[in-house]
Design a protein around this motif. Sequence first.
Motif, short mmCIF file in Angstrom:
data_model
loop_
_atom_site.label_atom_id
_atom_site.label_comp_id
_atom_site.label_asym_id
_atom_site.label_seq_id
_atom_site.Cartn_x
_atom_site.Cartn_y
_atom_site.Cartn_z
N GLN A 183 -9.02 -0.88 -2.81
CA GLN A 183 -7.69 -1.38 -2.30
C GLN A 183 -7.72 -2.84 -1.84
OE1 GLN A 183 -5.72 1.39 0.36
NE2 GLN A 183 -6.56 3.28 -0.50
N LEU A 201 0.86 -2.12 7.13
CA LEU A 201 0.00 -2.74 6.04
C LEU A 201 0.39 -2.22 4.65
CD1 LEU A 201 -3.59 -2.71 7.98
CD2 LEU A 201 -2.18 -4.74 7.20
N TYR A 239 -0.11 1.73 -1.34
CA TYR A 239 -0.03 2.41 -0.21
C TYR A 239 0.52 1.66 0.93
CZ TYR A 239 -4.43 3.79 -2.87
OH TYR A 239 -5.25 4.24 -3.74
N PHE A 295 -5.60 -5.35 0.57
CA PHE A 295 -4.65 -5.15 1.61
C PHE A 295 -3.87 -6.63 1.48
CE2 PHE A 295 -5.32 -1.24 3.86
CZ PHE A 295 -6.48 -0.88 3.29
N GLY A 296 -2.62 -6.37 1.88
CA GLY A 296 -1.77 -7.54 2.27
C GLY A 296 -1.80 -7.82 3.96
N PRO A 297 -1.26 -8.85 4.22
CA PRO A 297 -1.60 -9.48 5.74
C PRO A 297 -0.79 -8.65 6.58
CG PRO A 297 -0.16 -10.78 4.58
CD PRO A 297 -0.34 -9.69 3.50
#
Lengths: 114, 115
Positions: free
Chosen positions: B104, B91, B33, B106-108
């Motif tokens: 989900q 994001l 996403y 999440f990346g930074p």
Amino acid sequence: AQSVTQPDIHITVSEGASLELRCNYSYGATPYLFWYVQSPGQGLQLLLKYFSGDTLVQGIKGFEAEFKRSQSSFNLRKPSVHWSDAAEYFCAVGQLINNNDMRFGAGTRLTVKP
Amino acid sequence: GAGVSQSPSNKVTEKGKDVELRCDPISGHTALYWYRQRLGQGLEFLIYFQGNSAPDKSGLPSDRFSAERTGESVSTLTIQRTQQEDSAVYLCASSLGGRGPYEQYFGPGTRLTVT
């Protein structure tokens, strides 16, 4: 399509006080509900989730949430807030159809007073 | 194991330039996403990839935005002719695919500033 509403943009509570963050969803079938927290300068972290079964779910950091189908709500609660709980909180709803995308609410910013 | 990674972490670009943002999902996660988060606002869904299915592009705000994903790995979000209103944190998140709204991860994020 599913949607999520977080009515409170910003909430301020005193340290040690109880907390309730509101979340209302719109979805025709049984929703899958999540609460995420985003601390300043950090990524999103999952606090808890509801898929089925017991409507009161426990999460990390002492948080809990209750799914109330009749009210289309999934409010987040904590009995005693700590200063480190100051963050942005996001409610999200997912679905189980052809895909598993999720929709997030606009977020509630929590400020904790000493 | 490694989490979701995004690059660059920060990007400053001039109005009118094109930018590419990269996301490396968690290995084995078939769903990916992209979200946009403007300053002080919530997450705005942009696009969703699930395996080899056609992506859900319903959240892309304009035809200046596009995204690709190579199989079940890296994804790039491209913004053409950037505008100042594109300034935001972008994001990326990944999750296990199939039937079920999995958590989900999440990346930074990539902080994009358009000057």
